[in-house]
Design an enzyme around this catalytic site. Structure first.
Site, PDB file in Angstrom:
ATOM      1  N   HIS A  42      61.977  55.816 128.116  1.00 50.74           N
ATOM      2  CA  HIS A  42      61.053  54.982 127.353  1.00 50.74           C
ATOM      3  C   HIS A  42      60.958  53.599 127.998  1.00 50.74           C
ATOM      4  O   HIS A  42      61.951  53.030 128.421  1.00 50.74           O
ATOM      5  CB  HIS A  42      61.510  54.851 125.893  1.00 50.74           C
ATOM      6  CG  HIS A  42      60.651  53.909 125.104  1.00 50.74           C
ATOM      7  ND1 HIS A  42      59.302  54.107 124.951  1.00 50.74           N
ATOM      8  CD2 HIS A  42      60.947  52.747 124.456  1.00 50.74           C
ATOM      9  CE1 HIS A  42      58.795  53.111 124.229  1.00 50.74           C
ATOM     10  NE2 HIS A  42      59.761  52.267 123.922  1.00 50.74           N
ATOM     11  N   GLU A  89      52.231  55.090 116.001  1.00 52.49           N
ATOM     12  CA  GLU A  89      52.433  54.107 114.940  1.00 52.49           C
ATOM     13  C   GLU A  89      51.151  53.326 114.699  1.00 52.49           C
ATOM     14  O   GLU A  89      51.152  52.296 114.052  1.00 52.49           O
ATOM     15  CB  GLU A  89      53.619  53.191 115.225  1.00 52.49           C
ATOM     16  CG  GLU A  89      53.556  52.439 116.526  1.00 52.49           C
ATOM     17  CD  GLU A  89      54.811  51.592 116.722  1.00 52.49           C
ATOM     18  OE1 GLU A  89      55.810  52.167 117.171  1.00 52.49           O
ATOM     19  OE2 GLU A  89      54.786  50.392 116.417  1.00 52.49           O
ATOM     20  N   CYS A 144      58.356  54.557 118.495  1.00 51.43           N
ATOM     21  CA  CYS A 144      57.918  54.959 119.831  1.00 51.43           C
ATOM     22  C   CYS A 144      58.306  56.375 120.204  1.00 51.43           C
ATOM     23  O   CYS A 144      57.997  56.827 121.308  1.00 51.43           O
ATOM     24  CB  CYS A 144      58.463  53.975 120.869  1.00 51.43           C
ATOM     25  SG  CYS A 144      57.823  52.313 120.639  1.00 51.43           S
TER      26      CYS A 144
END
Lengths: 137, 386, 358
Positions: free
Chosen positions: C246, C91, C123
């Site tokens: 994550h 990003e 993400c």
């Protein structure tokens, strides 16, 4: 803006692509198609390993236009392990004091904007110290 | 070969000439030189300039300067070889006159640094280096000199203030030069405390980049009017040489081959040996260049050039006086004019007009103009006649 | 929301696919969370991580991707001309228009016969690139494909995100399973429209939904993706030696791991957020590089990413005996983490372009 010029040099900037002389095996960077050692034609491409050592170095405080945002920075002459020398910035020096003879390795980094922040980003080779914990090869 | 004589010299003071443009500076020096020549009429104008297209957005100086000097109609071109532009213009003037194609040539060196400031000047001067493989890395001319100096000090065990003698000598010699930018002697402590520009290069290791113009009138000896009153100074030797543009491409960067080659050719032409040279105007835009030139020309062995500054050999009363009217360090570095200032000052010495700085009995002077870190060197031997 | 009644099949390529080479990159600059707190809140406790990695002035997602890709090439030992896709998920692509991927491909010699594209899915853009690479190789369209997840994440000065928004990531060269140091048995992706975090065009910093980023976003999507992958694969947490989730902070991955039945030990090698921060599109993929650095042949790994907006990609990975010889062919993730220069907030503000120059 100098777009074609930076584009034309990308193999040298990204990959240290030079030449090897087919007559005397001299390694050439930057490429020039004529061997500076024996004077014969040398057009065979050769990619340098990016390993070398610091031959001399200095710090630039008063940078030329286009480089001022990154000043101060260190410029060095690096002797590549294959023989030729080149000029490049040193980066990511950490706390390690720079010394003549210290081992360095090539990385690809931002060199400058072509013009201002609206122009393309010019990427190319810089060198950093070979880390103590890095793996050879 | 017929003798080529420097019949007239002219110069402006070196400094920040806010009120003068490139054409005004050149015109002032030229008018000074023409008057000094006793009114010789030039047929060709050779302009030495380094960076007018970058610094003044002005190319095509030949026609411009000819026009503003009232010489419209004569042949006029610009010679560019970075810092050696002035020396190159002198050599072209010499070739033109000695060939017989031109009877009277005007040589002017001119530079206008102060129309741009700071980073823009650094960007402009960096164009004398290899743009694709040096300047793109943020290399400046100061950084390049610092790289040389660092390596030189490393190989030759030069102590921290080992180059101070060059600056001290230049500043001592500039006091008596009314055209010098800095007419003040400095002390060793001042050098030691001076600002670091690019380690190990201090501010006193480099010459200030300033505005200025210097001019010469060249002609053949037989063309000098019989009623001419001046002391004739002959161009006894003239030679130029080139080396790799990028410092990193040199086989041995601590050897200024071009300085050696051009000086020995010029001396050979002049028919003199090293010990006959009475003074040396080197290209001390950086002290390290001065040291390497002293070695290249043969005044010092490799690695020992800096010692001539330390032990006083380059002083006015030393073995080989250098920068006798302040050099670039204290008179100021005016780019393409630098090599012409050297000639003007050498002629001043050989005419015996150097006042307090006069080298007694000076007969031969060596002047050497460098482009970049000796990528170009132009050497001239000037000789006092008769 | 629950799993669909008729469970979709796993993403399983026709031809078995694996990881031929992998590489990490973490820039060397670190800023401590307490240094950020010193400037904005004065708090000394309750900080989400210890410190985060900051890119140098001359670094961006392109330079960092090149280094990670070179590390992957060192481990894969393949001809770059055989790479048929270079996909970079981030990003923080340096250009709004002009691919990161072509520059990375050029730098490693993977041009011109290649696909090249930049992916954006907050993400999870990096793992999205990996799934796409599985498609190229698994379909037989190309022998190798390079997938990269890399970020130099943005956090508004003083915002909660500033403590964690960090730089780093990893690169994966996917190829045939029989050439691989780890086989990707299958993948599964779970995606919904959930606006927990976003950045509008021309905005410098992202916005987020505060606590809305938790249960309905991070936990929901990771849990659904992991659960479905394991159910469809006939596995439970005990079948995996290691797991990566994550890692936007330390707490979230620890909690979701626990909920899914994974122990602290299982997630330890891949849990890097405390020392490098949240590397966004690089977060799950660099957790995996760190895990592969210490994995043994036969180890099974579950890796689940999460991207806001929102979705999760889950991977079921089996390490082969080829890993042992390749682990040491390039700089390891923990070696990069060990190279550190601590900077203060002022230097950080300069490096990250947070000082207005005009």
């Amino acid at each position: 803006m100098e777009i074609p010029r930076h584009w034309r040099l990308k193999k040298q900037r990204y990959g240290l692509v030079g030449e090897v002389c087919p007559h005397c095996n001299h390694k050439i960077f930057p490429p020039r198609d004529v061997c500076p050692n024996c004077g014969d034609e040398a057009k065979e491409q050769f990619a340098f390993s990016g390993k070398g050592e610091v031959y001399s170095y200095t710090t630039v405080y008063e940078a030329p236009a286009g480089f001022d945002a990154n000043a101060p920075y260190t410029v060095a002459i690096v002797k590549l392990e294959e023989g030729p020398m080149l000029t490049a910035q040193l980066t990511d020096m950490g706390e390690q004091p720079i010394q003549i003879g210290m081992s360095v390795e090539m990385v690809t980094r931002k060199m400058r904007n072509d013009g201002d922040e609206r122009g393309v980003i010019v990427y190319g080779y810089k060198f950093r110290p070979v880390a103590q914990n890095a793996i050879a090869g | 070969m017929t003798d080529v004589i420097i019949a007239g010299i002219g110069q402006t003071p070196v400094g920040e000439h806010w009120e003068l443009g490139i054409r005004n500076l050149a015109t002032a020096a030229i008018r000074d030189a023409l008057q000094n020549s006793g009114g010789l009429k030039p047929q060709a104008l050779f302009v030495g300039n380094m960076l007018a297209p970058n610094l003044s957005n002005q190319a095509h100086l030949g026609a411009l300067i000819a026009e503003y000097t009232g010489l419209t109609g004569i042949e006029a071109i610009t010679l560019e070889a970075a810092g050696a532009s002035g020396g190159a213009a002198l050599r072209q003037g010499y070739l033109a006159v000695s060939s017989g194609m031109v009877d009277v040539a005007l040589v002017v060196g001119v530079e206008k640094f102060t129309d741009k400031i700071g980073a823009d000047v650094e960007e402009a001067t960096a164009t004398e280096n290899d743009s694709d493989f040096e300047s793109i890395h943020g290399m400046t001319i100061g950084a390049q000199a610092a790289l040389l100096m660092k390596r030189y000090m490393h190989e030759n065990n030069v102590p921290e203030n080992g180059f101070a003698g060059f600056a001290l000598n230049a500043h001592a010699n500039s006091v008596a030069n009314p055209n010098a930018a800095f007419r003040k002697a400095i002390k060793a402590e001042m050098y030691a405390k001076s600002e670091m520009v690019s380690d190990p290069l201090k501010i006193f290791d480099m010459a200030p980049h300033l505005d200025g113009a210097a001019a010469l009138v060249l002609t053949r000896r037989e063309l000098i009017p019989s009623d001419w009153q001046g002391q004739p100074v002959k161009i006894a030797g003239s030679a130029a040489s080139t080396d790799t543009l990028a410092l990193h491409d040199r086989k041995d960067m601590l050897r200024f081959d071009t300085a050696q080659i051009s000086a020995s050719k010029a001396m050979k032409q002049a028919g003199i040996e090293l010990n006959q040279i009475n003074f040396f105007e080197y290209h001390d835009i950086f002290n390290i260049y001065a040291a390497l030139q002293l070695e290249a020309v043969g005044f010092a062995p490799r690695g020992q050039g800096w010692k001539l500054a330390e032990d006083g050999s380059i002083g006015l009363k030393g073995r080989i006086p250098c920068a006798t009217l302040g050099g670039m360090k204290a008179r100021g570095f005016a780019g393409g004019a630098a090599g012409v200032y050297q000639a003007v000052e050498a002629v001043t010495q050989l005419r015996g007009q150097a006042g307090a700085n006069q080298i007694a009995g000076a007969q031969f002077g060596l002047i050497q103009s460098l482009g970049g870190a000796a990528s170009t060197a132009v050497s001239h031997i000037l000789q006092k006649l008769g | 929301m629950t799993l669909p009644q008729t469970s979709p099949t796993l993403l399983k390529p026709v031809k078995p696919v694996g990881i031929v080479g992998y590489g990490a990159y973490v820039p060397r600059y670190r800023i401590a969370a307490k240094e950020i707190a010193r400037v904005w809140t004065g708090k000394t406790s309750g900080l989400p991580i210890k410190e985060k990695a900051v890119p140098g002035l001359d670094e961006d997602v392109i330079t960092m991707s090149i280094e990670a890709a070179r590390n992957a090439m060192l481990r894969a030992q393949i001809d770059p001309a055989e790479i048929r896709a270079v996909w970079v998920g981030s990003e923080s692509h340096p250009y709004a228009v002009k691919p990161t991927s072509t520059i990375v491909a050029e730098a490693i010699g993977a041009v011109p016969s290649t696909q090249g594209a930049d992916l954006e899915f907050a993400c999870k853009a990096g793992t999205e690139a990996m799934v796409a690479a599985m498609g190229i190789v698994g379909s037989g369209m190309g022998r190798y494909a390079l997938a990269i997840g890399m970020d130099t994440a943005q956090g508004k000065p003083g915002d909660a995100l500033e403590y964690t928004a960090a730089a780093g990531g990893g690169a994966y060269i996917l190829g045939a399973a029989d050439e691989s140091l780890a086989v990707i048995n299958s993948a599964y992706s779970y995606v919904t429209d959930t606006p927990d975090f976003w950045r509008r065009e021309y905005q410098k910093y992202p916005e987020h939904g505060m606590r809305f980023t938790g249960e309905p976003a991070y936990f929901k999507h990771i849990t659904e993706a992991a659960t479905h992958l394991m159910q469809a694969s006939g596995t439970t947490a005990k079948d995996y030696k290691w797991a990566i989730f994550h890692q936007p902070n330390v707490k979230f991955p620890q909690k979701v791991a626990s909920q899914l039945g994974f122990s602290t030990e299982q997630i330890a090698p891949g849990l890097l957020v405390n020392t490098i921060g949240n590397t966004y599109a690089g977060a799950a993929v660099i957790g995996l590089t760190a895990t592969l650095d210490i994995a043994q042949p036969g180890d099974r790994i579950l890796c689940v990413s999460f991207g806001s907006g929102a979705g999760s990609d889950a991977f079921d990975i089996l390490v082969t005996d080829k890993i042992t010889a390749r682990q040491s062919l390039a700089t390891k993730t923990q070696e990069y983490i060990a190279r550190r220069t601590e900077i203060d907030y002022a230097t950080y503000a300069r490096y990250r372009g947070k000082i207005t120059m005009k």
